[in-house]
Scaffold this active site. Sequence first.
Site, mmCIF file in Angstrom:
data_model
loop_
_atom_site.group_PDB
_atom_site.id
_atom_site.type_symbol
_atom_site.label_atom_id
_atom_site.label_comp_id
_atom_site.label_asym_id
_atom_site.label_seq_id
_atom_site.Cartn_x
_atom_site.Cartn_y
_atom_site.Cartn_z
ATOM 1 N N LYS A 1 31.470 -20.777 48.473
ATOM 2 C CA LYS A 1 32.036 -21.322 49.717
ATOM 3 C C LYS A 1 33.004 -22.447 49.376
ATOM 4 O O LYS A 1 33.030 -22.923 48.234
ATOM 5 C CB LYS A 1 30.907 -21.818 50.613
ATOM 6 C CG LYS A 1 30.096 -22.959 50.017
ATOM 7 C CD LYS A 1 28.818 -23.173 50.811
ATOM 8 C CE LYS A 1 28.016 -24.325 50.233
ATOM 9 N NZ LYS A 1 26.668 -24.410 50.841
ATOM 10 N N ARG B 1 18.635 -27.565 60.167
ATOM 11 C CA ARG B 1 20.058 -27.283 60.222
ATOM 12 C C ARG B 1 20.178 -25.887 60.829
ATOM 13 O O ARG B 1 20.361 -25.766 62.024
ATOM 14 C CB ARG B 1 20.659 -27.392 58.813
ATOM 15 C CG ARG B 1 22.129 -27.684 58.822
ATOM 16 C CD ARG B 1 22.663 -28.043 57.455
ATOM 17 N NE ARG B 1 22.469 -26.969 56.449
ATOM 18 C CZ ARG B 1 22.990 -26.985 55.230
ATOM 19 N NH1 ARG B 1 23.746 -28.010 54.851
ATOM 20 N NH2 ARG B 1 22.787 -26.001 54.384
ATOM 21 N N MET C 1 48.053 -44.320 46.356
ATOM 22 C CA MET C 1 48.227 -42.919 46.745
ATOM 23 C C MET C 1 48.541 -42.016 45.553
ATOM 24 O O MET C 1 47.997 -40.919 45.425
ATOM 25 C CB MET C 1 49.335 -42.790 47.796
ATOM 26 C CG MET C 1 49.521 -41.368 48.288
ATOM 27 S SD MET C 1 50.895 -41.176 49.430
ATOM 28 C CE MET C 1 50.193 -41.812 50.940
ATOM 29 N N TYR D 1 47.365 -53.077 44.886
ATOM 30 C CA TYR D 1 47.308 -53.559 46.267
ATOM 31 C C TYR D 1 46.119 -54.486 46.474
ATOM 32 O O TYR D 1 45.036 -54.250 45.916
ATOM 33 C CB TYR D 1 47.167 -52.379 47.226
ATOM 34 C CG TYR D 1 48.435 -51.583 47.406
ATOM 35 C CD1 TYR D 1 49.578 -52.172 47.950
ATOM 36 C CD2 TYR D 1 48.483 -50.247 47.033
ATOM 37 C CE1 TYR D 1 50.740 -51.435 48.119
ATOM 38 C CE2 TYR D 1 49.635 -49.499 47.210
ATOM 39 C CZ TYR D 1 50.762 -50.101 47.752
ATOM 40 O OH TYR D 1 51.907 -49.374 47.925
HETATM 41 C C1 LIG Z 1 25.780 -24.283 49.760
HETATM 42 C C2 LIG Z 1 24.524 -23.543 49.840
HETATM 43 C C3 LIG Z 1 23.801 -23.245 48.687
HETATM 44 C C4 LIG Z 1 24.197 -23.733 47.311
HETATM 45 O O1 LIG Z 1 23.769 -25.057 47.176
HETATM 46 P P1 LIG Z 1 23.934 -25.837 45.792
HETATM 47 O O2 LIG Z 1 23.259 -27.125 46.041
HETATM 48 O O3 LIG Z 1 25.411 -26.021 45.605
HETATM 49 O O4 LIG Z 1 23.340 -24.996 44.763
HETATM 50 C C5 LIG Z 1 22.664 -22.470 48.806
HETATM 51 N N1 LIG Z 1 22.261 -22.030 50.022
HETATM 52 C C6 LIG Z 1 22.914 -22.322 51.152
HETATM 53 C C7 LIG Z 1 22.398 -21.823 52.433
HETATM 54 C C8 LIG Z 1 24.056 -23.096 51.108
HETATM 55 O O5 LIG Z 1 24.714 -23.378 52.235
#
Ligand SMILES: *Cc1c(COP(=O)(O)O)cnc(C)c1O
Length: 371
Positions: free
Chosen positions: A45, A140, A311, A263
Amino acid sequence: MQARRGYSCTMPRPIQATIHTQALRHNLQSARARAPDARAWAVVKANAYGHGIERAFEGLRGADGFALLDLDEAQRLRALGWRGPILLLEGVFELRDLEWCSRLDLWHTVHHEAQIDMLAAHKTNVPQRVFLKMNSGMNRLGFRPEHYRAAWTRLNALPQVDEISLMTHFSDADGPIGVAKQLAAFEAASLDLPGERCISNSAATLRHAQCANDWVRIGIALYGSAPDHPEHRAAHWGLQPTMSLRAQIIATQDLLPGDTVGYGSGFVAERAMRIGVVACGYADGYPRICPTGTPVLVDGARSRTVGRVSMDMLAVDLSALPGADLGSEVTLWGAASTGEVLCIDEVAACAQTLGYELMCALAQRVPVLVE
Ligand SMILES: *Cc1c(COP(=O)(O)O)cnc(C)c1O
């Protein structure tokens, strides 16, 4: 000025991220070794945690499947020629998405009653493989344990649904709270339901081997970051950096005692010293919040940032590095071209965040090389 090393002359600035294919492959193997009997989802993802799906694919194609959230990303995986399983971790958002699931042969998570309604309304002759998610305590996504069986029964009665796998997600696999309570809730509420189980993320796979069942979902570990830093470092888990962010020194300044840097005059020299100005700033994805003292590698040798990150530039201490000069390589995280490693988790800790956020925030403008 020293010749620029490794950068094309058409590049506007001497900064580059490198994605390490062999390290991705290695990390997948390291994670698999903790769960040898499970099949492994490579979680890709957020564009493979900022690495780029197309860039990471070669290193991760040894996985048993890919897990992600975006239909667009699923489509890109199919375009790369991946014919194996793809799982949508948040499932579908609207009825139309189910047609894409049919067309692209995607498996999808069912975490909400509304998704069962969509499936019931979906017109298809090809039943779909789903992962039914339990909310075992993270609050969640998912059905609460007391509603899980009813959701399974409803799904199981639908002609649109093929095999149902059982899934949950841990909130504390990386820390002292652990997984026991959620694991017990999941097991109690799914006890006599058939179907494959899939519950472990990276932290659970590395730290709680007893959780590994039919599938594990490996994300951050693939990308060489320890999910439980600073308790453990990436090297402890046999993980190697998969993204290196390197830039060069484009100016030096000799400071007198009392001179300030950047800065807000955020750094004051206590004695005469030399600093290098590096072609990397927050617009490249380097966190502005990193304070003076955040580690960097200059030509592979450890040093530190001084003053505020701006930046497009930041400054590093060259006092102990007389050989460093214009064109010297500065590694902001990952591996120096000479092999020394600055773990992204260390930099993330200075920015009060996690390796996840730094990788995902690598800016578009940074040229990326795959090696
Ligand atoms: C992102 C995600 C993972 C992977 O989690 P990591 O901590 O990066 O291994 C696994 N299961 C779900 C449902 C996720 O959203």
